[in-house]
Design a protein around this motif. Structure first.
Motif: not given
Lengths: 290, 424
Positions: A284-290, A179-197
């Protein structure tokens, strides 16, 4: 208004079933918890809060509660971690994923009584498959008296519980991951994030709803465990695996103290409700939305 | 929406708990017989028990009974023994099923007596078919409420050929028993196969304690607060069990071994003794036809102090439901079961000894127990503990010493649990 009435009519059968099969027995249990009923006699006397006092001061009840917490924490931590790892490995589009997913899920469809009986046999120190395999593989130092040693018996059963249900929870995590949109991963990778990040900043926060379900479900499931322990050790050796459900069972049907067992059930109900409430609040406190 | 979410929590919790409770309550979903007279004047009585393994033999008995009594139909219902322990009372309490039913001795018999579920059978002519000593477990306040039908000797079984091979004779005292175990161990044989994970402690404690506390009511006194597990008799028993374990006379990791695995060690002749009882003889023989088996009880004292030679239990206690609509027909069925020929057939088909007099046993395994009829035995001490939690505390103290707790401490821990139950 007419619509509302019609909709309410549809609720009636379910409501009747719920009240008859669930609410009524609970209230009956509450009633008997204030009596000295032995579960057989036609008569009983009211004893007020005595059963609650006796339960809370009982050496075996306290030991069972401690074991319950130990069992639950072990299962929740191990099961959440393992099911998450399995989900991360099997969410990828590989050829074997369907087969592997099915294999990991398979134990969930087995009856827990059968699972308990089979594992008790495998854990047997003399003729069990586990010690035999370890000895054959030259790892005799790891071989143990798995369910006969009071120090490790509860963890040995917890391992079986995790084996039986991790695959089920893996499916929940896989659904969350998909359910996690692929574009979020693409954006993170473009920002140079490591796998762990990427995992820490994107995957994990967005998996919070799935994690909430997994942790809550696993907590409830492990806290009210019964079948596995009953079939594998029946609470032994020397109360090392006695938990609240087996204590309630033994009190009701071993010593014919139904009133006392009902009080134990009520305390168990309150503990379970509190636990569930705390969990939902915390997670519930940990929940985030996009 | 928020409100709805708040509602979910208590509802989910309640649901979970309700399922647990309703499961414990044990709904009565057994199919019941018509339990009444049909149009043809035929009466159906229901016979409820836990021995599913005896169904074939009992069906033949029922056929013979129905042939002799064409106006009575017997409908048999069996439940697994653990379910029987937990749900039978709810099934039989209104008399709709279980006109004739079986009860375990000890806690269940006590609870059923208190609940008035038994018909008083005192004075029934068929009681004379039984050995009067062996049906005492079915009595309460001088009344015969149930007839213990099966007879078990809860003494360890030994392999006769292995004993002969190593020139071993039956020990008369504790030193002799230890020497016997040592000789077996020196020859690479496990002296005692012990199912420490389930039935072992409950079975073996009986013969171990019988001469350390040579009375038939020591545990009655413990439950009455007149004796304690910390007294010499139990600490000595625990010390001796620990000694057997420490010297390696049980198989390794005995505390993790269940009944089938311990049985396998004996059947495969890796172990010379099996800490169980006569009920296991027929099954052992079936799995290893070369086995020659007898019973022996460890004597834990000096020969001159030994009062008892072994332990017996009478169980599968048959009774007539006090709420039965057909008590006379039910008694007739009990009368039929009391016939020595009928009892012989049952015994020989099931491999279980019975309490009926003049029964002819076909197999050497059944005759072994027959030999014990003339010996001085005491009723199984564990079954004289009437509270299930107390029973568990006692057997758990054996598991405690096997896992390293000192006998004194294990006895103290068990006594503390019993102290909590005394007076409730």
């Amino acid at each position: 208004m007419k619509n509302r009435i019609q909709l309410s009519l549809f609720l009636i059968p379910g409501l009747l079933l719920y009240v008859g099969l669930f609410v009524f027995p609970t209230l009956t249990g509450l009633f008997y918890s204030f009596t000295d009923w032995d579960g057989v006699s036609p008569s009983y006397a009211f004893v007020g809060l005595d059963n609650y006092k006796d339960s809370l001061s009982s050496i075996v009840f306290r030991k069972a509660f401690g074991n319950n917490v130990e069992f639950m924490l072990t299962v929740v931590i191990a099961q959440t971690f393992i099911s998450l790892v399995l989900a991360l490995l099997l969410v990828r589009n590989t050829k074997t994923r369907i087969v592997l997913r099915a294999l990991y899920f398979l134990p969930a469809i087995l009856s827990s009584v059968s699972v308990g009986l089979i594992w008790a046999f495998m854990y047997d120190p003399s003729i069990g498959l586990i010690n035999y395999g370890l000895n054959e593989a030259g790892m005799s130092s790891i071989a143990r008296n798995w369910i006969g040693d009071p120090k490790i018996a509860i963890y040995s059963i917890a391992a079986v519980q995790v084996w039986a249900h991790a695959g089920q929870m893996m499916i929940v995590f896989i659904a969350g991951l998909q359910g996690i949109p692929a574009e979020l991963y693409e954006a993170a990778r473009m920002d140079g994030g490591s796998k762990w990040q990427v995992f820490r900043k994107v995957t994990w926060p967005l998996l919070a709803p799935s994690a909430t379900i997994v942790v809550a479900y696993t907590t409830i499931q492990s806290f009210k465990a019964f079948d596995l322990i009953f079939t594998m050790t029946d609470g032994g050796p020397n109360y090392a695996t006695e938990i609240l459900t087996t204590y309630i069972y033994h009190t009701a049907f071993g010593s014919y103290s139904f009133g006392l067992a009902s009080a134990g059930s009520m305390i168990f109900l309150v503990l379970l409700a509190l636990l569930t409430l705390l969990q939902f609040k915390a997670l519930r406190a940990d929940r985030v939305s996009y | 929406m928020k409100k709805n979410k708040k509602l979910i929590l208590p509802l989910v919790s309640m649901l979970v708990m309700s399922i647990l409770l309703s499961a414990c309550g044990g709904g009565d979903n057994a199919s019941s017989g018509d339990n009444g007279s049909s149009g043809s004047g035929k009466v159906t009585i229901s016979f409820m028990h836990w021995r599913g393994e005896d169904s074939e033999a009992l069906n033949k008995t029922i056929d013979a009974f129905e042939k002799e009594n064409p106006n009575i139909n017997v409908e048999m219902q069996t439940l697994p023994s653990d379910q029987y322990q937990s749900t039978v009372q709810s099934k039989i309490s209104d008399g709709s099923v279980g006109d004739v039913f079986a009860s375990f001795p000890g806690a269940q018999f006590e609870a059923f007596t208190k609940a008035g579920l038994f018909t008083d059978l005192s004075g029934s002519s068929f009681l004379s078919a039984y050995n009067p000593k062996l049906i005492e477990a079915g009595q309460h306040d001088g009344k015969q409420y149930a007839i213990p039908y099966q007879l078990v000797y809860n003494d360890p079984i030994y392999n006769v050929k292995l004993f002969e091979k190593y020139g071993l004779t039956l020990p008369k005292d504790w030193e002799g028993f230890l020497a016997l175990c040592q000789k077996l161990k020196d020859n690479g044989i496990i002296p005692i196969a012990f199912a420490g994970a389930d039935i072992g402690p409950g079975q073996f404690m009986n013969t171990m304690v019988m001469n350390n506390a040579p009375s038939d009511d020591i545990f009655t006194k413990v439950e009455a607060g007149e004796a304690k597990l910390t007294d010499e008799f139990w600490v000595k028993t625990l010390t001796q069990i620990k000694e057997l374990n420490d010297k390696g006379y049980f198989q390794q990791d005995a505390l993790g071994t269940k009944d089938p695995a311990a049985g396998a060690l004996f059947i495969q002749e890796k172990a010379a003794m099996l800490a169980s009882g006569s009920y296991q003889l027929a099954q052992n023989k079936q799995q290893n036809p070369n086995l020659e088996q007898k019973l022996l009880a460890p004597i834990t004292v000096s020969a001159d102090q030994a009062k008892y030679e072994g332990v017996h239990t009478t169980t599968f206690m048959l009774a007539v439901n006090s709420k039965s609509k057909h008590p006379e027909e039910s008694k007739k069925f009990l009368e039929f079961l009391s016939n020595p020929d009928v009892a012989s057939d049952y015994a020989n088909q099931t491999g279980q000894n019975v309490t009926v007099n003049d029964v002819k046993y076909d197999t050497p395994e059944l005759q072994v127990a027959g030999e014990w009829a003339s010996k001085k035995t005491v009723f199984q001490p564990r079954f004289t503990i009437l509270n299930g939690d107390n029973q568990k505390a006692v057997t758990n103290s054996i598991q405690a010493v096997l896992s390293g707790t000192s006998p004194e401490e294990a006895a103290q821990q068990a006594q503390a649990i019993i102290d909590q139950h005394i007076g409730k």
